[in-house]
Design a protein around this motif. Sequence first.
Motif, PDB file in Angstrom:
ATOM      1  N   VAL A  41       0.827  -1.286   0.000  1.00 56.81           N
ATOM      2  CA  VAL A  41      -0.020   0.024   0.065  1.00 56.81           C
ATOM      3  C   VAL A  41       1.058   1.356  -0.030  1.00 56.81           C
ATOM      4  CG1 VAL A  41      -1.772   1.377   1.163  1.00 56.81           C
ATOM      5  CG2 VAL A  41      -1.802  -1.124   1.263  1.00 56.81           C
ATOM      6  N   VAL A  42       0.584   1.930  -0.875  1.00 59.96           N
ATOM      7  CA  VAL A  42       1.612   3.512  -1.256  1.00 59.96           C
ATOM      8  C   VAL A  42       0.849   4.444  -0.642  1.00 59.96           C
ATOM      9  CG1 VAL A  42       2.827   4.714  -2.775  1.00 59.96           C
ATOM     10  CG2 VAL A  42       2.762   2.540  -3.272  1.00 59.96           C
ATOM     11  N   GLY A  43       1.149   5.034   0.615  1.00 60.00           N
ATOM     12  CA  GLY A  43       0.312   6.125   1.275  1.00 60.00           C
ATOM     13  C   GLY A  43      -0.412   5.661   2.455  1.00 60.00           C
ATOM     14  N   ALA A  44       0.083   6.421   3.672  1.00 56.77           N
ATOM     15  CA  ALA A  44      -0.591   6.072   4.723  1.00 56.77           C
ATOM     16  C   ALA A  44      -1.525   7.139   5.421  1.00 56.77           C
ATOM     17  CB  ALA A  44       0.496   5.541   6.037  1.00 56.77           C
ATOM     18  N   GLY A  45      -2.464   7.548   4.530  1.00 61.08           N
ATOM     19  CA  GLY A  45      -3.623   8.336   4.900  1.00 61.08           C
ATOM     20  C   GLY A  45      -4.805   7.516   5.104  1.00 61.08           C
ATOM     21  N   TYR A  46      -6.020   8.012   5.096  1.00 61.76           N
ATOM     22  CA  TYR A  46      -7.194   7.250   5.583  1.00 61.76           C
ATOM     23  C   TYR A  46      -7.045   6.125   4.422  1.00 61.76           C
ATOM     24  CZ  TYR A  46      -9.084  11.356   8.023  1.00 61.76           C
ATOM     25  OH  TYR A  46      -9.197  12.386   9.004  1.00 61.76           O
ATOM     26  N   PHE A  72       0.291  12.339   7.609  1.00 56.78           N
ATOM     27  CA  PHE A  72       1.013  13.597   7.090  1.00 56.78           C
ATOM     28  C   PHE A  72       0.208  14.348   5.933  1.00 56.78           C
ATOM     29  CE2 PHE A  72       3.413  15.182   3.713  1.00 56.78           C
ATOM     30  CZ  PHE A  72       4.321  16.345   4.216  1.00 56.78           C
ATOM     31  N   GLY A  73      -0.511  13.766   5.248  1.00 52.96           N
ATOM     32  CA  GLY A  73      -1.222  14.450   4.106  1.00 52.96           C
ATOM     33  C   GLY A  73      -2.619  15.235   4.538  1.00 52.96           C
ATOM     34  N   ALA A  74      -3.279  14.899   3.525  1.00 50.79           N
ATOM     35  CA  ALA A  74      -4.585  15.506   3.491  1.00 50.79           C
ATOM     36  C   ALA A  74      -5.643  14.973   4.835  1.00 50.79           C
ATOM     37  CB  ALA A  74      -5.568  15.667   2.537  1.00 50.79           C
ATOM     38  N   SER A  75      -5.144  13.646   5.256  1.00 50.87           N
ATOM     39  CA  SER A  75      -5.797  13.100   6.181  1.00 50.87           C
ATOM     40  C   SER A  75      -5.605  13.691   7.351  1.00 50.87           C
ATOM     41  CB  SER A  75      -5.562  11.544   6.135  1.00 50.87           C
ATOM     42  OG  SER A  75      -5.791  10.891   5.245  1.00 50.87           O
ATOM     43  N   GLY A  76      -4.485  14.238   7.850  1.00 50.38           N
ATOM     44  CA  GLY A  76      -4.345  14.773   9.084  1.00 50.38           C
ATOM     45  C   GLY A  76      -4.123  16.313   8.849  1.00 50.38           C
ATOM     46  N   ARG A  77      -4.794  16.821   8.030  1.00 53.35           N
ATOM     47  CA  ARG A  77      -4.697  18.249   7.945  1.00 53.35           C
ATOM     48  C   ARG A  77      -6.138  18.922   7.686  1.00 53.35           C
ATOM     49  NH1 ARG A  77       0.770  20.252   4.922  1.00 53.35           N
ATOM     50  NH2 ARG A  77       1.773  17.985   5.275  1.00 53.35           N
ATOM     51  N   ASN A  78      -7.184  18.137   7.258  1.00 53.64           N
ATOM     52  CA  ASN A  78      -8.256  18.731   6.775  1.00 53.64           C
ATOM     53  C   ASN A  78      -9.175  19.334   7.818  1.00 53.64           C
ATOM     54  OD1 ASN A  78     -10.709  16.582   7.647  1.00 53.64           O
ATOM     55  ND2 ASN A  78      -8.777  15.449   6.945  1.00 53.64           N
ATOM     56  N   GLY A  79     -10.391  19.872   7.219  1.00 53.58           N
ATOM     57  CA  GLY A  79     -11.362  20.564   8.101  1.00 53.58           C
ATOM     58  C   GLY A  79     -12.378  19.398   9.092  1.00 53.58           C
ATOM     59  N   GLY A  80     -11.960  18.292   8.882  1.00 57.77           N
ATOM     60  CA  GLY A  80     -12.676  17.243   9.837  1.00 57.77           C
ATOM     61  C   GLY A  80     -13.985  17.087   9.563  1.00 57.77           C
ATOM     62  N   GLN A  81     -14.702  17.587   8.442  1.00 57.32           N
ATOM     63  CA  GLN A  81     -15.936  17.313   8.343  1.00 57.32           C
ATOM     64  C   GLN A  81     -16.453  16.106   7.632  1.00 57.32           C
ATOM     65  OE1 GLN A  81     -18.176  20.541   6.456  1.00 57.32           O
ATOM     66  NE2 GLN A  81     -16.850  22.103   7.717  1.00 57.32           N
ATOM     67  N   LEU A 192      -6.593  14.421  12.232  1.00 54.80           N
ATOM     68  CA  LEU A 192      -5.211  13.681  12.640  1.00 54.80           C
ATOM     69  C   LEU A 192      -5.355  12.629  13.766  1.00 54.80           C
ATOM     70  CD1 LEU A 192      -2.245  13.481  12.313  1.00 54.80           C
ATOM     71  CD2 LEU A 192      -1.843  15.251  13.854  1.00 54.80           C
ATOM     72  N   ALA A 193      -6.314  12.628  14.615  1.00 52.53           N
ATOM     73  CA  ALA A 193      -6.696  11.889  15.677  1.00 52.53           C
ATOM     74  C   ALA A 193      -7.110  10.568  14.959  1.00 52.53           C
ATOM     75  CB  ALA A 193      -7.578  12.328  16.803  1.00 52.53           C
ATOM     76  N   LEU A 194      -7.958  10.626  14.118  1.00 54.50           N
ATOM     77  CA  LEU A 194      -8.430   9.683  13.206  1.00 54.50           C
ATOM     78  C   LEU A 194      -7.468   8.856  12.579  1.00 54.50           C
ATOM     79  CD1 LEU A 194     -10.806   7.825  12.356  1.00 54.50           C
ATOM     80  CD2 LEU A 194     -11.484   9.420  10.334  1.00 54.50           C
ATOM     81  N   ALA A 195      -6.379   9.510  11.810  1.00 54.70           N
ATOM     82  CA  ALA A 195      -5.511   8.924  11.044  1.00 54.70           C
ATOM     83  C   ALA A 195      -4.419   8.119  12.190  1.00 54.70           C
ATOM     84  CB  ALA A 195      -4.669  10.008  10.256  1.00 54.70           C
TER      85      ALA A 195
END
Length: 436
Positions: A41-46, A72-81, A192-195
């Motif tokens: 798996v390439v990428g450790a976001g959601y 690190f990417g969008a999964s840990g930086r987004n607006g959380g909606q 980020l807590a979810l990731a």
Amino acid sequence: MNLLFANDRRGAYPASLYADQNEPLPPFPPLRGETRADVAVVGAGYTGLSAALTLARAGRRVVVIEAQRVGFGASGRNGGQLGSGQRLEVDELERIAGKPAARRLWDMAEEAKALTRHYAHEAGVAVHPGIAHAARSAAEVRHAHANAERLARDYGYDQVQPLDRAGLRALVNAPLYAGGDIDRGAGHLDPLALALGLARLASSAGAVIHEGSHVHAIVHGRTARDPSIVQTGTGRVVCDHVILAANGYLGRLDQGVARRVMPINNYVIATEPLGERASDLLAENIAVHDTRFVVNYWRLSDDRRLVFGGGETVSYRFPDDIAAKVRRPLEQVYPQLRGVAITHAWGGTLAITRSRMPLFARPAPNCLSASGFSGHGVAMANLAGMLMARAVQGQSEGFDAMAALPAGSFPGGAALRWPLLVAGMGWYSLRDRLGV
């Protein structure tokens, strides 16, 4: 330009509120030497972590390769909606794909929302209910109310309450908006807590995670029986299947996907703790997004800061002063916050498609890809990971349904998509400023 390293230090999370308020996991070791796996798996976001968790729990040998850190990417930086439905509303989906397909896509999105709530519960992450949709004009209000009626009548979803100007103002004390709705079945969370929680769950299930391991090349097997090789600077994974889950950070790993998925940057700030002032902004602990093309979105953190996203740039480089960039739309939405202290400001890279629907693809016989969530990825990225994991196991119905959606290339392909998008973004930004 490699967006993995263009705006961020190697091995470090951005200076976000989330990074300050979440204890990082102990670093996972970089990949060194050769290892064998059923699935790389390439990428450790959601997306990648959901796929890894599903596969590891099914007994597959899974190796997750992350260039930076998990989340690190969008999964840990987004607006959380955690929104309902797809990125496109059901009336548009009915027009594009027909009513039966639109209903299937709605049901899949509801499955995505339920899956994400389940992951959050397993990880001990709170999900707060409610997202308001703030419309700027009477025409947009009528459309929102018609959509709420359609969802209740045709889709059995009665969680969206239409709001006139006074009704929205009672919840969201922002003078810009003419009305809208509130979706009580949606919600918001600490992304980020979810990731980090997903990474813990996947690792505990047996998935092997490597951080600080930048994938430079993938050599796909010529047939479904041939192994693939995922190559980093210090090692490689020989595997039966590859899952691409890098979204806006995919870079040049697959040109076919790159022609149809565009990385863009977005920016977020967090104010100082507002205490009792927070109740003047939001009467309830809900999230909000509006109808601008360059969307404004916001919610309160658990310590009563306003977390607000908005603003755009026409460069892949983050601006020198992100706080100043986002302060302008913040103070347009909430004039009462003029001059408020901003304690955190960060940028992030997400990915969009021309249709604004995610791109599910099979770049090679034993390779699956899902990306381009277009700002609607908190739920859909988690579902995408699970659907790719199921497809690896021979249950591809859900993946194939998403892959069947029309997915045109950006004009100019991978090479010229960015200059052409800049022109388009300039036009839509002007429309936003004019209130069109």
